[in-house]
Write a protein that holds these residues in place. Structure first.
Motif, PDB file in Angstrom:
ATOM      1  N   ARG A   1     108.657  47.192 -41.507  1.00 46.90           N
ATOM      2  CA  ARG A   1     107.332  47.379 -40.896  1.00 46.90           C
ATOM      3  C   ARG A   1     106.218  46.903 -41.829  1.00 46.90           C
ATOM      4  NH1 ARG A   1     108.185  53.602 -39.242  1.00 46.90           N
ATOM      5  NH2 ARG A   1     109.354  53.471 -41.198  1.00 46.90           N
ATOM      6  N   GLU A   2     106.343  47.260 -43.076  1.00 44.53           N
ATOM      7  CA  GLU A   2     105.354  46.827 -44.073  1.00 44.53           C
ATOM      8  C   GLU A   2     105.388  45.311 -44.248  1.00 44.53           C
ATOM      9  OE1 GLU A   2     105.049  47.180 -48.903  1.00 44.53           O
ATOM     10  OE2 GLU A   2     105.623  48.980 -47.779  1.00 44.53           O
ATOM     11  N   MET A   3     106.580  44.728 -44.256  1.00 43.76           N
ATOM     12  CA  MET A   3     106.725  43.284 -44.420  1.00 43.76           C
ATOM     13  C   MET A   3     106.148  42.526 -43.217  1.00 43.76           C
ATOM     14  SD  MET A   3     110.606  43.334 -46.012  1.00 43.76           S
ATOM     15  CE  MET A   3     110.868  41.564 -45.955  1.00 43.76           C
ATOM     16  N   LEU A   4     106.298  43.085 -42.023  1.00 46.60           N
ATOM     17  CA  LEU A   4     105.719  42.451 -40.834  1.00 46.60           C
ATOM     18  C   LEU A   4     104.201  42.461 -40.893  1.00 46.60           C
ATOM     19  CD1 LEU A   4     108.033  43.838 -37.994  1.00 46.60           C
ATOM     20  CD2 LEU A   4     107.853  41.458 -38.732  1.00 46.60           C
ATOM     21  N   GLN A   5     103.636  43.586 -41.311  1.00 43.10           N
ATOM     22  CA  GLN A   5     102.182  43.682 -41.424  1.00 43.10           C
ATOM     23  C   GLN A   5     101.642  42.663 -42.414  1.00 43.10           C
ATOM     24  OE1 GLN A   5     101.529  47.844 -42.458  1.00 43.10           O
ATOM     25  NE2 GLN A   5     100.970  48.335 -40.353  1.00 43.10           N
ATOM     26  N   LYS A   6     102.320  42.559 -43.559  1.00 42.57           N
ATOM     27  CA  LYS A   6     101.863  41.604 -44.569  1.00 42.57           C
ATOM     28  C   LYS A   6     101.982  40.169 -44.072  1.00 42.57           C
ATOM     29  CE  LYS A   6     102.727  39.837 -49.220  1.00 42.57           C
ATOM     30  NZ  LYS A   6     101.316  39.407 -49.301  1.00 42.57           N
ATOM     31  N   SER A   7     103.080  39.867 -43.408  1.00 46.93           N
ATOM     32  CA  SER A   7     103.281  38.512 -42.899  1.00 46.93           C
ATOM     33  C   SER A   7     102.169  38.132 -41.926  1.00 46.93           C
ATOM     34  CB  SER A   7     104.641  38.409 -42.189  1.00 46.93           C
ATOM     35  OG  SER A   7     105.700  38.592 -43.103  1.00 46.93           O
ATOM     36  N   HIS A   8     101.884  39.024 -40.980  1.00 50.63           N
ATOM     37  CA  HIS A   8     100.828  38.721 -40.002  1.00 50.63           C
ATOM     38  C   HIS A   8      99.485  38.547 -40.693  1.00 50.63           C
ATOM     39  CE1 HIS A   8      98.882  38.560 -36.102  1.00 50.63           C
ATOM     40  NE2 HIS A   8      97.965  39.385 -36.579  1.00 50.63           N
ATOM     41  N   SER A   9      99.202  39.430 -41.639  1.00 48.48           N
ATOM     42  CA  SER A   9      97.933  39.338 -42.358  1.00 48.48           C
ATOM     43  C   SER A   9      97.808  38.018 -43.097  1.00 48.48           C
ATOM     44  CB  SER A   9      97.818  40.515 -43.343  1.00 48.48           C
ATOM     45  OG  SER A   9      96.648  40.401 -44.137  1.00 48.48           O
ATOM     46  N   ASP A  10      98.884  37.588 -43.749  1.00 51.45           N
ATOM     47  CA  ASP A  10      98.837  36.330 -44.498  1.00 51.45           C
ATOM     48  C   ASP A  10      98.642  35.126 -43.583  1.00 51.45           C
ATOM     49  OD1 ASP A  10      99.194  37.756 -46.803  1.00 51.45           O
ATOM     50  OD2 ASP A  10     101.306  37.196 -47.090  1.00 51.45           O
ATOM     51  N   PHE A  11      99.181  35.185 -42.382  1.00 51.92           N
ATOM     52  CA  PHE A  11      99.000  34.068 -41.436  1.00 51.92           C
ATOM     53  C   PHE A  11      97.586  34.004 -40.887  1.00 51.92           C
ATOM     54  CE2 PHE A  11     103.725  33.885 -40.881  1.00 51.92           C
ATOM     55  CZ  PHE A  11     103.861  32.528 -41.132  1.00 51.92           C
ATOM     56  N   GLN A  12      96.806  35.064 -41.046  1.00 53.04           N
ATOM     57  CA  GLN A  12      95.438  35.063 -40.526  1.00 53.04           C
ATOM     58  C   GLN A  12      94.437  34.529 -41.539  1.00 53.04           C
ATOM     59  OE1 GLN A  12      95.484  35.765 -37.245  1.00 53.04           O
ATOM     60  NE2 GLN A  12      97.644  36.075 -37.776  1.00 53.04           N
ATOM     61  N   ARG A  13      94.862  34.309 -42.757  1.00 53.04           N
ATOM     62  CA  ARG A  13      93.939  33.880 -43.810  1.00 53.04           C
ATOM     63  C   ARG A  13      93.585  32.406 -43.668  1.00 53.04           C
ATOM     64  NH1 ARG A  13      96.748  36.827 -49.069  1.00 53.04           N
ATOM     65  NH2 ARG A  13      96.378  38.968 -48.386  1.00 53.04           N
TER      66      ARG A  13
END
Length: 334
Positions: A322-334
């Motif tokens: 769950r934490e890894m998914l959140q980070k992945s999505h956040s990084d793709f928004q940068r």
């Protein structure tokens, strides 16, 4: 020293050239890197339809001595018409009238394989092009060792390609099985998508295995080509290389996705391992535009995670998914 790729008549150097990273460099730079590989005796190049302009850059680089090379590409096409487009474009991009090896790309389950092998499927086109001499051999790639192992019993593929490195050893039985059947073995992801920090140690580790025919690290600089080639000449690991690999494995064991997909299905429809694969291309390969476009095209993005935790209960590696998914999505928004 050249070796045979399985039961084929293709003689290749055990260190091949992976075509993903040259997306990042110019045509001239790609040519310089590929020609340096040729000077050292490397003669096998593997790329894919989906690696943006990689096929075109390879065709540009090898044009003056195109028959020196053993060229491989691949497509995720499942139907005959799409596969015909992929092969036709590949021949045009490579500037050559045949492809040594063309592979079904990323077969993830047996339903996909049956679709490919069925009426009007991609295999009909592959066999038609092979009969006409445009393709010499047919292979299969994927991240699911058990699926690929079963595929080898269903169709006489000439080669199989999967991930293998000191961190991800789940394809070992697949490659041993393939070798026993005379199927050529091609190792992708030798550095775990850039997560392992001792390239030379990984090359030595992989090429020391008798069931490996060729390893295809992605390379975009002369320095990378030379470093990997040096490693291929002497497979004895230094103490520094051993310790580097052990340190990486210890650091990554609790936050690295092995793409086993035991976490699936996600109740929200998130393709969890695909998200992490694309995030690796973003964070470690530096292919921001390419990886982001593919992430945005997924039917369900990682931010749809409901935090139910079912995936984490299934994960044999106890990853904080769950934490890894959140980070992945956040990084793709940068």
């Amino acid at each position: 020293m050249l070796t045979k790729l399985g039961r084929t008549d293709l003689s290749i150097y055990p260190l091949g050239f992976g075509g993903i990273p040259i997306q990042r460099v110019s045509f001239e730079k790609a040519k310089t890197v590929i020609l340096r590989a040729k000077e050292l005796g490397i003669n096998f190049i593997d790329t894919a339809q989906g690696y943006s302009d990689s096929e075109e850059k390879i065709g540009f680089a090898i044009n003056e001595d195109k028959n020196y090379w053993v060229l491989a590409s691949k497509s995720p096409a499942r139907d005959g018409k799409e596969m015909e487009k992929a092969i036709t474009n590949c021949l045009k991009n490579f500037r050559r009238d045949y492809i040594d090896l063309y592979q079904l790309h990323l077969i993830s389950n047996l339903d996909e394989l049956q679709l490919v092998l069925g009426k009007n499927g991609a295999m009909e086109t592959l066999l038609k092009f092979k009969e006409k001499g445009y393709i010499r051999y047919i292979g299969i790639t994927g991240h699911k060792p058990q699926v690929l192992k079963e595929a080898l019993d269903i169709f006489p593929f000439d080669t199989v390609q999967g991930p293998y490195n000191p961190l991800e050893t789940q394809s070992e039985e697949l490659f041993k099985y393939a070798r026993a059947k005379g199927v050529g073995t091609i190792v992708m992801k030798p550095f775990a998508g850039g997560a392992l920090t001792s390239p030379s140690g990984c090359i030595k580790y992989i090429l020391s295995k008798v069931f490996v025919d060729v390893v295809i690290p992605g390379m975009e600089s002369v320095e990378q080509v030379e470093e990997n080639f040096r490693a291929s000449l002497d497979l004895k690991m230094t103490e520094e290389e051993k310790q580097g690999i052990l340190r990486d494995i210890e650091e990554l064991k609790n936050n690295f996705c092995r793409r086993c997909d035991y976490c699936q299905p996600c109740p929200q429809g998130i393709k969890i391992s695909t998200v992490f694969i694309l995030h690796g291309y973003l964070s470690r390969y530096g292919l921001k535009d390419w990886a982001t476009a593919r992430y945005q095209s997924l039917p369900v993005l990682a931010n749809r995670c409901s935090q139910c935790g079912i995936c984490e209960n299934r994960c044999p590696y106890e990853l904080p998914i769950r934490e890894m998914l959140q980070k992945s999505h956040s990084d793709f928004q940068r």
